[in-house]
Scaffold this motif. Structure first.
Motif, short mmCIF file in Angstrom:
data_model
loop_
_atom_site.label_atom_id
_atom_site.label_comp_id
_atom_site.label_asym_id
_atom_site.label_seq_id
_atom_site.Cartn_x
_atom_site.Cartn_y
_atom_site.Cartn_z
N CYS A 2 -8.86 4.17 -2.21
CA CYS A 2 -10.04 3.21 -1.45
C CYS A 2 -11.04 3.89 -0.74
O CYS A 2 -12.31 3.40 -0.38
N ARG A 49 -11.30 -0.47 -5.60
CA ARG A 49 -10.83 0.90 -5.89
C ARG A 49 -9.40 0.92 -5.88
O ARG A 49 -8.68 1.60 -6.46
N CYS A 50 -8.41 0.06 -5.31
CA CYS A 50 -7.29 -0.22 -5.24
C CYS A 50 -6.60 -0.51 -6.57
O CYS A 50 -6.98 -1.78 -6.85
N CYS A 78 -15.31 3.21 1.50
CA CYS A 78 -15.43 2.56 2.92
C CYS A 78 -16.55 3.35 3.42
O CYS A 78 -16.65 4.14 3.81
N GLU A 80 -6.57 -6.02 0.08
CA GLU A 80 -7.86 -6.31 0.75
C GLU A 80 -7.79 -5.88 1.89
O GLU A 80 -7.19 -6.63 3.20
N CYS A 115 0.80 -1.35 0.02
CA CYS A 115 -0.07 -0.13 -0.10
C CYS A 115 0.78 1.35 -0.06
O CYS A 115 1.73 1.49 0.70
N CYS A 165 -12.65 -1.95 -0.68
CA CYS A 165 -11.58 -1.02 -1.22
C CYS A 165 -10.66 -1.78 -2.12
O CYS A 165 -10.03 -0.94 -2.81
N SER A 166 -10.76 -2.94 -2.03
CA SER A 166 -9.89 -3.65 -3.18
C SER A 166 -10.28 -3.47 -4.48
O SER A 166 -9.29 -3.47 -5.47
N ASN A 189 -14.36 -5.54 1.70
CA ASN A 189 -13.23 -5.39 0.79
C ASN A 189 -13.63 -4.81 -0.59
O ASN A 189 -12.80 -4.99 -1.43
#
Length: 983
Positions: free
Chosen positions: A568, A628-629, A572, A634, A562, A625-626, A623
């Motif tokens: 992310c 968007r990452c 969230c 994760e 990260c 966020c994963s 998850n």
């Protein structure tokens, strides 16, 4: 020598006197601001970093929502001698959104979005995400000018304050040139609205001295031809180094000069509370190609010709992104890159090109021109396409370079990013010289890419500042870069990322002493106390760019790559309530650093203790966020692991007991909700909720909250007898061929325990609706035996009990595999969460979610008999991770004339049972949902029953399962009885 002073300053908390001042600021603001205020070690550290390589721990973090609160923060900070830094999304790359003073974070109060008639203008609050503004403008074929690569995350406040541009923006469509109006608050509390004549005249009267000072600066500049020439030259290309001195040349009215000086001032001159943009055309016809070249020089020459002398166009080549070979290597594993790989040599760059036009005929002509030009300059493969999905995929790769290239760095190192520009006519040589300089200074891992039509190149490299000599290496490189860009090429050290701390020591070298002195005089006119963001943009410390550098200690292999970019955060559900994924990772890194070093046990204990609620309890572990990452980290999986590490023997024993007695647990849960339903029939619903809320307070939130929207479920259904089911006939194979297709249906535990909220449409609960639909579509249904207690294991997994999750989920998957006749029959479940989790277990049964199955196998066999005018649609976490949004929307469209997707809700925060035990998470995640509901909408759909419950409570209308809606829409005119069920 440098190392000894550099490393500790980014991880040490504020000095005691500064901490005390932060506490006093918080005390002064109590009752004056409605947002959260933090001075504790956990939350101040969580807000200590932006997307840059710098870290400063604030003395106090305060969320602001109104101009009056801005004034209150200014007054409190002034009284206690602390500086203020305003923060929007925190995607800043030069360290301009961090401070060791007062960090004022934009709250929910700045989300104004008003499209003017004809969409020629749009008024935006500083907390609006750029992509959301453009989404609202898309139906009008318009957009705002600035288009930074981080537009899915970055906010308008940062775009204005950094004068951000982007891939298509060029130098003529940034905020400075497309702004129609600005509303600001200065350090003395005065509000100025440049679009309101009364406000302008009042300001002229109250701030005559300030305006006279700006008037004098304007005349001094205009009297100096060399200075005027320098300013005009500097802004012929992208430039965000220092203040916007072009305002002193472009405008005569000192009030207009003032407003345009605010653009790009990085929060050092005042607070921007609103902006009105003149929108620009977003032509609907576009063709995209990723074009390889044999070498950088030929690519550079092609770009120089496409740049049209630096004149920005809206028809023709509107974007050309240079991507060098080393950058391509970091993404060549991605599917959209596959067609390009045969054409790449060791030295082959590529250029990502967009050609746009107002109509198809013009587009065809413009593409033909581009193909001829590119071929003439040696392009090895030119393949333009109007496929929108392909275009999005290629641009997603380009927009993700910041993070994906950063993730290619060694673990434990920090990502360094620079953003430079040179006159476009010198681009071909500039690319070669920049690469040579990076290699000469030991940054062979660096990658180069950028908005080449504007002569703007980005490059990224990694370094570990915990190692001796790394800071000196970066210092030497920075000085060499300044000489190459500013002196040799007459370019910009920061084309669009802002000066911040990264370039502050080099502003004078780029602009010269005379222009640099002007900038200091501008700062003195606006902020003589140096209250706002001191040290940013102007800084006398020639080493500030190598101080307060982040450390990236190894903490968890799941998240070690990260770069803390913050992409992310919009996904969230707990962001700005407790912690975001970026902040959970940053705090985890700091906790592990303290654990390894042993330097401050008391601080470590406080961080560990406070992380329980903010980091663990309020993480939905969805998850999303994963997604968007750019590298798919994760964070939720990391949090689940940390939950497991904190589980003691007693907790594991309880989990084991629950796993062994799942039927009893389900019966108890369903009975508890049924009891609350019964209580509401004789006691007002608010009174029932008050009783459960009181019980929660008395037990430390150990009692679940049962809201009025949570209804008891129907229990386990019973399918009709079937001669296709060997369990009923006693034969190992079907004894009769009915001509009907068989399907194994697993009603999830959530839909068995929790029922649909009441609505005016007399809807069936999801299991009943699924059975009715399967019968209506001509399927023979096979249900597992002893459904009560059958579970996919996801509830155990999310709580940090992987052994129990594997035991429970594995047992169910084996059962379903057997019923599916070793995979001959498909298995369908009615909760996307369950479908996703079951797919992770080995077994023969192909598990389908209801959205996928209903669209492909049920809807084509039905007659739609009635429709709603409009239905709201929520895409829950698992549905998003399964990429089911188009399927859900297609079914909803079949059942309604219009659909309204909840754009403000990503994960709803219910997260299994978190809506019961931490209802504040669900409330926070859905706080804008009502604004997404159009007039006349009376029903919404989700593919998870617990999500539907939480949305029903906070969106103001009942949300039901997708099957319930489809059953109603295809219901025959004759009434049907609900299927029987087991006890």
């Amino acid at each position: 020598m440098q190392q000894a002073t550099i490393v500790p300053d980014s991880v040490q908390p504020p000095a005691p006197d500064r901490q005390a001042a932060g506490e006093r600021v918080a005390a002064r603001l109590k009752g004056q601001v409605r947002g959260r205020i933090h001075t504790d070690p956990l939350m101040t550290y969580a807000w200590s970093g932006d997307a840059s390589s710098y870290r400063l721990i604030p003395a106090v973090v305060v969320f602001i929502n109104t101009e009056d609160e801005v004034r209150a923060v200014m007054a409190a900070a002034r009284a206690e001698g602390l500086p203020i830094t305003f923060r929007a999304a925190g995607t800043s790359l030069s360290g301009q959104a961090v401070t060791d003073g007062v960090l004022a974070v934009l709250g929910d109060g700045w989300r104004k979005l008003d499209i003017h008639p004809g969409a020629e203008q749009i008024t935006l609050g500083p907390a609006i995400i750029v992509a959301n503004a453009n989404r609202a403008l898309k139906p009008f074929d318009r957009k705002i000018g600035p288009d930074p690569a981080s537009q899915a995350t970055c906010k308008i406040g940062g775009v204005v304050n950094n004068n951000s541009s982007g891939m298509c923006c060029g130098v003529t469509q940034n905020t400075y040139h497309t702004m129609a109006r600005l509303r600001i608050v200065l350090t003395d509390g005065t509000m100025l609205d440049s679009g309101d004549e009364q406000s302008r005249e009042a300001f002229r009267a109250s701030h005559a001295a300030m305006l006279e000072g700006l008037h004098q600066l304007h005349h001094e500049v205009m009297a100096d031809p060399d200075l005027v020439a320098l300013i005009r030259h500097k802004y012929r290309i992208k430039n965000t180094v220092g203040y916007s001195l072009n305002a002193l040349v472009d405008y005569h009215d000192p009030l207009d000069i003032l407003i345009h000086l605010m653009v790009g001032s990085e929060g050092t001159l005042g607070f921007v509370s609103e902006v009105t943009y003149n929108t620009v055309p977003e032509h609907p016809f576009k063709s995209t190609a990723l074009v390889p070249f044999p070498d950088p020089q030929s690519a550079g020459r092609a770009i120089i010709e496409m740049a049209n002398g630096g004149l920005q166009v809206t028809t023709g080549v509107t974007a050309a992104e240079y991507i060098e070979r080393r950058a391509l290597a970091t993404v060549e594993h991605l599917p959209p890159m596959a067609p390009l790989l045969p054409w790449l040599s060791e030295n082959s760059p590529a250029v990502l090109i967009d050609v746009t036009a107002p109509d198809a005929t013009t587009l065809e002509a413009e593409v033909a021109k581009a193909v001829e030009l590119l071929t003439r300059h040696g392009a090895t493969k030119v393949d333009f396409s109007t496929d929108e999905a392909r275009s999005h995929a290629l641009w997603d790769i380009r927009k993700g370079f910041f993070a994906s290239a950063g993730a290619a760095r060694p673990k434990g190192s920090i990502m360094l990013t620079e953003d430079v520009a040179a006159p476009i006519e010198r681009l071909a040589d500039f690319v070669v010289d920049l690469r040579a300089m990076l290699d000469a200074h030991g940054y062979e891992d660096a990658v180069i890419f950028g908005h080449a039509l504007a002569g703007n190149l980005h490059f990224q490299m990694g370094d570990d500042f915990s190692k001796p000599g790394s800071a000196e290496k970066f210092d030497a490189f920075s000085k060499a870069l300044s000489d190459l860009v500013s002196v040799q090429y007459g370019g910009s050290l920061k084309a669009e990322h802002g000066t911040g701390r990264a370039i502050a020591p080099f502003v004078e070298a780029e602009w010269g002493a005379k222009a640099y002195a002007l900038m200091h005089r501008i700062k003195a006119l606006f902020d003589p106390e140096f209250l706002l963001n001191p040290g940013v943009l102007l800084n006398p410390d020639d080493k500030i760019h190598v101080k307060h550098l982040k450390l990236m200690p190894l903490a968890d292999e799941l998240v070690d790559l990260c770069i803390e970019c913050g992409f992310c955060e919009p996904a969230c559900p707990s962001h700005q309530m407790t912690l975001s994924p970026r902040q959970r990772i940053a705090v985890t890194r700091e906790r592990e650093r303290l654990r390894a070093s042993g330097e401050d046990p008391a601080r470590l204990k406080r961080l560990d203790d406070d992380f329980q609620y903010a980091g663990l309890d309020t993480c939905a572990a969805c998850n999303l966020c994963s997604l968007r990452c750019p590298v798919g980290i994760e964070t939720g999986t990391m949090i689940i692991g940390q939950r497991g590490q904190r589980r003691g023997a007693t907790a594991r024993s309880v989990a084991g007991f629950a796993a062994d007695h799942r039927g009893a647990v389900e019966t108890m849960m369903r009975g508890g909700v049924a009891l609350a339903d019964a209580a509401r029939s004789v006691i007002p619903a608010p009174a029932v909720e008050a009783i459960t809320d009181t019980a929660r307070r008395l037990t430390g939130d150990r009692v679940p909250r049962v809201s009025r929207s949570l209804r008891h479920g129907p229990g386990a259904p019973r399918a009709k007898p079937s001669r296709q089911d060997p369990r009923q006939t006693g034969f190992p194979v079907p004894v009769a061929q009915t001509g009907r297709q068989s399907i194994v249906y697993f009603p999830s535990c959530a839909t068995r325990m929790f029922g649909a909220p009441k609505s005016e449409h007399d809807l069936l609960d999801v299991p009943d609706a699924m059975l009715a639909l399967l019968e209506r579509a001509g399927f023979d249904v096979i249900l597992p035996d002893h459904l009560n207690g059958q579970c996919c294991g996801q509830p155990f997994q999310s709580k940090g009990f992987p052994e129990q999750a594997a035991e429970v989920g594995g047992e169910l998957k084996r059962t379903l595999s057997a019923l599916s006749d070793a995979g001959r029959l498909s298995v369908v479940t009615d909760a996307s969460t369950c479908a996703k989790h079951l797919r992770e277990f080995p077994g023969d049964a192909p598990v389908l979610d209801s959205a996928q199955f209903l669209l492909a196998q049920i809807l084509p066999r039905l007659a739609i008999t009635q429709k709603l005018p409009v239905v709201a649609v929520h895409h829950n976490c698992s549905a998003q991770r399964l990429a089911e949004q188009p399927m859900t929307e297609a079914i909803a469209r079949a059942c309604a004339d219009e659909i309204a997707v909840l754009s403000s809700v990503t994960c709803c925060g219910y997260a299994g049972d978190k809506g019961l035990f931490f209802p504040e998470l669900n409330q926070h995640a859905t706080r804008f949902a009502k604004a997404d509901i159009p007039a006349g909408c009376t029903l919404g759909v989700s593919t998870v029953s617990t999500c539907a419950s939480g949305l029903s409570e906070h969106a103001g209308l009942p949300f039901v399962g997708l099957a319930s809606l489809l059953e109603w829409a295809s219901r025959p005119t004759a009434p049907q009885t609900a299927p029987s069920r087991t006890a």
